[in-house]
Structure formats: structure tokens, C-alpha cells
Design a protein around this motif. Structure first.
Motif, short mmCIF file in Angstrom:
data_model
loop_
_atom_site.label_atom_id
_atom_site.label_comp_id
_atom_site.label_asym_id
_atom_site.label_seq_id
_atom_site.Cartn_x
_atom_site.Cartn_y
_atom_site.Cartn_z
N GLY A 1 -18.98 -3.00 29.29
CA GLY A 1 -18.34 -1.94 28.53
C GLY A 1 -17.07 -2.41 27.84
N LEU A 2 -16.22 -3.13 28.59
CA LEU A 2 -14.97 -3.62 28.01
C LEU A 2 -15.23 -4.63 26.90
CD1 LEU A 2 -12.65 -4.05 31.13
CD2 LEU A 2 -12.44 -2.36 29.28
N SER A 3 -16.25 -5.47 27.09
CA SER A 3 -16.59 -6.47 26.08
C SER A 3 -17.04 -5.81 24.79
CB SER A 3 -17.69 -7.40 26.61
OG SER A 3 -18.13 -8.29 25.59
N VAL A 4 -17.89 -4.78 24.92
CA VAL A 4 -18.37 -4.08 23.72
C VAL A 4 -17.22 -3.38 23.01
CG1 VAL A 4 -19.88 -2.25 22.87
CG2 VAL A 4 -20.70 -3.80 24.65
N VAL A 5 -16.38 -2.69 23.78
CA VAL A 5 -15.23 -1.99 23.19
C VAL A 5 -14.35 -2.96 22.42
CG1 VAL A 5 -13.08 -0.79 23.72
CG2 VAL A 5 -15.19 -0.09 24.84
N ALA A 6 -14.15 -4.15 22.98
CA ALA A 6 -13.23 -5.12 22.38
C ALA A 6 -13.81 -5.84 21.17
CB ALA A 6 -12.82 -6.15 23.43
N HIS A 7 -15.14 -5.88 21.05
CA HIS A 7 -15.75 -6.72 20.02
C HIS A 7 -16.50 -5.96 18.92
CE1 HIS A 7 -15.11 -9.77 23.19
NE2 HIS A 7 -14.96 -10.58 22.16
N THR A 8 -16.45 -4.64 18.92
CA THR A 8 -17.11 -3.91 17.84
C THR A 8 -16.08 -3.19 16.98
OG1 THR A 8 -18.74 -2.19 17.31
CG2 THR A 8 -17.43 -1.85 19.28
N PRO B 1 -26.41 -8.09 27.38
CA PRO B 1 -26.18 -6.70 26.98
C PRO B 1 -24.93 -6.51 26.12
CG PRO B 1 -26.85 -6.79 29.26
CD PRO B 1 -26.64 -8.21 28.83
N GLY B 2 -23.83 -7.17 26.49
CA GLY B 2 -22.60 -7.01 25.73
C GLY B 2 -22.75 -7.45 24.28
N HIS B 3 -23.38 -8.60 24.08
CA HIS B 3 -23.57 -9.11 22.72
C HIS B 3 -24.54 -8.24 21.94
CE1 HIS B 3 -22.52 -13.33 24.50
NE2 HIS B 3 -21.45 -12.56 24.34
N ALA B 4 -25.64 -7.85 22.58
CA ALA B 4 -26.66 -7.07 21.90
C ALA B 4 -26.13 -5.69 21.50
CB ALA B 4 -27.89 -6.92 22.79
N LEU B 5 -25.40 -5.04 22.40
CA LEU B 5 -24.89 -3.70 22.10
C LEU B 5 -23.80 -3.74 21.03
CD1 LEU B 5 -24.79 -2.27 25.72
CD2 LEU B 5 -26.31 -1.54 23.86
N ALA B 6 -22.98 -4.78 21.03
CA ALA B 6 -21.97 -4.92 19.98
C ALA B 6 -22.63 -5.10 18.63
CB ALA B 6 -21.05 -6.10 20.29
N GLU B 7 -23.78 -5.75 18.61
CA GLU B 7 -24.51 -5.96 17.36
C GLU B 7 -25.13 -4.67 16.85
OE1 GLU B 7 -25.76 -8.01 14.06
OE2 GLU B 7 -24.43 -8.73 15.67
N VAL B 8 -25.79 -3.89 17.74
CA VAL B 8 -26.42 -2.65 17.28
C VAL B 8 -25.39 -1.60 16.90
CG1 VAL B 8 -28.49 -3.05 18.67
CG2 VAL B 8 -26.63 -1.68 19.62
#
Length: 301
Positions: A123-130, A90-97
Motif C-alpha cells: 500500500g505504501l509503495s503504491v501511494v508513493a509511486h503513483t 503487486p505494488g508495481h502492477a497496481l501502480a501501473e493500472v
């Protein structure tokens, strides 16, 4: 490419609250809402179990976003809803979209009796990587919570929006962050409260006797720096009422305090490309965990 307000949906109460917030934001911005459902393939031995077979998994991965989209269509007429299903982490996929989104919206668990968020690893992973803005919404977030109380003291969607709060570092006042906050306030036809927390430099703070005159001079200097950072944006957004708040102490504490009467909190995340990887700054991290209003994290250089 047409941008969207994108929300990550996994069927949980948290993500459903995020979807409702995202639908309201899509209407404010006159943009389509994209509901993204990401599922992680289960290990093969588990997938072969009767209750976790391929047909059952396909049923739920299709049902969750379909029912959410149907419900949002009924509750938010006029908002175009798009569905997308993805597989993977989920973290990788959401950061991509998020790359093709105006902003990405995610849900976070509340602390229960203590106000604020419980921001999970995804959530923290997405915030940090997008490099796109991400909004974190509490599980019990309601539309009325974003508005001022009615004459009876009850929050109501019929009343004006509560202020937007911007946590600003006057030493690095990034334009992307400030513009996002002003635009959010303008769309909500509400005021913008710009909060800055300051502390004396180390050579003042240690080994120096208490000096009221010095404290007053430092406070005035920081207030002037805040006013200078905001001044050009007052001219660009003349319809937005601005309240500046420069206070001694922790920036996170002051922003969290302001969040109690806010419709949205806006904070920044400096984009750093280093061998240690992306991360969320300690002030933003604290605000994410303790704000009682939705938090928009805006990446900037």
C-alpha cells in the motif's frame, strides 16, 4: 480513455472491504468499477508441489475476482464491473493500472483494539509511486460507518453522509487536492471540514517567553491564511457547506481527531522526483496509519 474506479483485490478481508467501498464510489461518480487481481508467480519448486500446481493456481486466480464481481453486481445494481488479472509484483502492477484510473482503492488491516490502519509495504509503495489518487480502506469498513447515526444512535445508510475532512497546508494550498475534497463533499451532499494545524516559527518557539498576545496574533494570521486559501473554492462549490478549523499543534493529530466523525479524509502527497526516490510525507504517513475513516491520498506538484 475511459477512466474507472479501480480496486486491488487479493481475496483478503481487507481487499473485499475496499472493493465494497470502491463500488459505492463508482456509483457516486457514475463510473465503471474495475477489479484487478494481481498474483505473484510462486518459485518453481513450490509450483511443482501438488497443492500449488499450475491448475490450482489458475483456479484461485480466476475464482477470486469472478466471485467478487458477481457479489458486487448483486449488491450494487447499475454499477458496471470489469475484471482484470495480472501477474507480477503487486505494488508495481497496481501502480501501473492506477495510471488509467480515476482513483485506486486498496485495503489496509486495522490495528484491532486501536483505531486506524496498518498500512503494508504494498500500500505504501503504491501511494508513493503513483500520480493518481489512492484511497485506503479499513478491513472492517462498513457503508453505514460513512453516515450520521439515526435517531437511535446507530449509523445507517438512510441518514446523510458524515463530513469530508481535508487536511490542508496553507503554505502550499494545491488546487488538485482542494478540488478533490470539495468534489467528494458535493457528491455526498455533505459538508467539508478543512483542518489546518500550525506551530510557531522556530525563532518564536525557542528562547522566547510565553506571550499570549503573540500566540493570538499567530493564530489569527493562520486562520486568515486558511480562509484565503478556501475562499475561491467556496464560490466554485456554493452548495458545499465549509467549516474551517485552524488549530495550534500537530496537523496529523488534528486530522486524525476529525476522522472519527468523517466519511472520508483527504490529504496530499507532494510529488518529488529525486535520487532518493518517491516517498510519503510524515504527516500523511501518520494520518494513513491512524485515521479511523477511509483516507484519500491525492498527489500534487
Amino acid at each position: 480513455m475511459l477512466r474507472t474506479i479501480t480496486v486491488g483485490l487479493d481475496g483478503s478481508q481487507e481487499s473485499r472491504a475496499a472493493a465494497e467501498w470502491a463500488a459505492r464510489e463508482a456509483k457516486l461518480r457514475d463510473l465503471p468499477l474495475k477489479i484487478v487481481h494481481v498474483w505473484e508467480p510462486v518459485p518453481e519448486p513450490m509450483a511443482e508441489a501438488p497443492l500449488l500446481g499450475a491448475e490450482t493456481q489458475q483456479h484461485w486466480t480466476e475464482r477470486i475476482p469472478r466471485e467478487a464481481a458477481e457479489g458486487i453486481g448483486l449488491r450494487h445494481p447499475g454499477v458496471e464491473v470489469i475484471r482484470e488479472q495480472l501477474s507480477g509484483h503487486p505494488g508495481h502492477a497496481l501502480a501501473e493500472v492506477a495510471k488509467s484510473a480515476e482513483l485506486l482503492v486498496l485495503g489496509s488491516r486495522g490495528f484491532g483494539g486501536i483505531g486506524g490502519f496498518m498500512v503494508g509495504s504494498v500500500g505504501l509503495s503504491v501511494v508513493a509511486h503513483t500520480d493518481r489518487p489512492v484511497v485506503l480502506v479499513r478491513a472492517l469498513e462498513q457503508a453505514a460507518d460513512e453516515h450520521e447515526p439515526d435517531p437511535a444512535g446507530v449509523p445507517s445508510t438512510a441518514t446523510p453522509f458524515r463530513p469530508v475532512v481535508l487536511g490542508l497546508d496553507v503554505e502550499h494550498p494545491d488546487e488538485t487536492l482542494i478540488e478533490f475534497a470539495f468534489d467528494a463533499a458535493r457528491r455526498r451532499a455533505t459538508s467539508l471540514r478543512v483542518v489546518h494545524g500550525w506551530n510557531p516559527p522556530p525563532y518564536y518557539a525557542y528562547g522566547t517567553p510565553a506571550n499570549p498576545a503573540l500566540h493570538e496574533a499567530l493564530a489569527l494570521s493562520d486562520a486568515e491564511a486558511l480562509a484565503e486559501a478556501v475562499a475561491p473554492w467556496r464560490k466554485k462549490f456554493p452548495d458545499v457547506e465549509v467549516v474551517e478549523q485552524s488549530r495550534y499543534g500537530s496537523p496529523a493529530i488534528h486530522v486524525v481527531e476529525a476522522s472519527r466523525h468523517a466519511s472520508l479524509v483527504v490529504v496530499g502527497r507532494r510529488i518529488r522526483h529525486s535520487s532518493f526516490g518517491a516517498h510519503v510525507g510524515h504527516v500523511t504517513h501518520a494520518i494513513l496509519h491512524h485515521s479511523t475513516a477511509p483516507v484519500a491520498v491525492v498527489p500534487h506538484s
